[in-house]
Design a protein around this motif. Structure first.
Motif, PDB file in Angstrom:
ATOM      1  N   SER A   1      26.880  50.352  31.359  1.00  0.00           N
ATOM      2  CA  SER A   1      27.678  50.612  32.558  1.00  0.00           C
ATOM      3  C   SER A   1      29.065  49.975  32.466  1.00  0.00           C
ATOM      4  O   SER A   1      29.193  48.800  32.156  1.00  0.00           O
ATOM      5  CB  SER A   1      26.940  50.066  33.778  1.00  0.00           C
TER       6      SER A   1
ATOM      7  N   THR B   1      32.574  49.418  34.757  1.00  0.00           N
ATOM      8  CA  THR B   1      33.178  49.453  36.089  1.00  0.00           C
ATOM      9  C   THR B   1      34.619  49.005  35.959  1.00  0.00           C
ATOM     10  O   THR B   1      34.916  48.026  35.284  1.00  0.00           O
ATOM     11  CB  THR B   1      32.431  48.514  37.055  1.00  0.00           C
TER      12      THR B   1
ATOM     13  N   THR C   1      32.593  53.519  38.486  1.00  0.00           N
ATOM     14  CA  THR C   1      31.579  53.122  37.507  1.00  0.00           C
ATOM     15  C   THR C   1      31.117  54.364  36.757  1.00  0.00           C
ATOM     16  O   THR C   1      30.934  55.430  37.350  1.00  0.00           O
ATOM     17  CB  THR C   1      30.381  52.450  38.211  1.00  0.00           C
TER      18      THR C   1
ATOM     19  N   SER D   1      28.792  55.533  32.892  1.00  0.00           N
ATOM     20  CA  SER D   1      27.907  55.092  31.822  1.00  0.00           C
ATOM     21  C   SER D   1      28.505  55.448  30.464  1.00  0.00           C
ATOM     22  O   SER D   1      29.064  56.539  30.299  1.00  0.00           O
ATOM     23  CB  SER D   1      26.538  55.747  31.967  1.00  0.00           C
TER      24      SER D   1
END
Length: 136
Positions: A55, A57, A71, A73
């Protein structure tokens, strides 16, 4: 009286510098609290970036904490590029100056560009994230 008038602009500059320093300190403190929850994080005047596993952000730093947080992936990222002055550069041979961004390219043709103030920092993040991206 003339000397007093000459010192007045200088006093204004000192007050402004004190305010700017306090403002930046507040941003750093808000970032420090925000970054504690990440494995790896970066702060500069353009953007904050945090990574936890797959992840990522990122957002814009303010005195009250990062805003406009997004955010995504790493598994959704098709490729990662380092751009300096909107030109693709090799992370192994970067230029010494210019406006640098990390560009994440997704399979749905969406791109996210995260700005950096320092080319060396951007290169280090690019290498680190490429290693994460291609090892997964």
């Amino acid at each position: 009286m003339e000397r007093g008038l000459l010192w007045l602009p200088l006093l204004g500059v000192f007050i402004w510098l004190a305010w700017a320093g306090w403002n930046e300190y507040q941003k750093l403190e808000a970032y420090r609290a925000w970054a504690e929850s990440f494995e790896k994080a970066k702060y500069d005047i353009y953007a904050v970036l945090g990574q936890n596993g797959e992840s990522i952000t990122w957002g814009r730093p303010t005195r009250k904490g990062p805003v406009n947080l997004e955010t995504f992936s790493l598994s959704d990222v098709r490729s990662l590029q380092l751009l300096v002055n909107n030109n693709l550069v090799d992370p192994e041979n970067p230029p010494s100056q210019g406006k640098v961004v990390l560009e994440f390219i997704f399979s749905n043709s969406k791109n996210i560009q995260i700005p950096f103030t320092d080319i060396d920092l951007a290169v280090n993040w690019c290498r680190y994230l490429q290693q994460k991206l291609y090892s997964a």
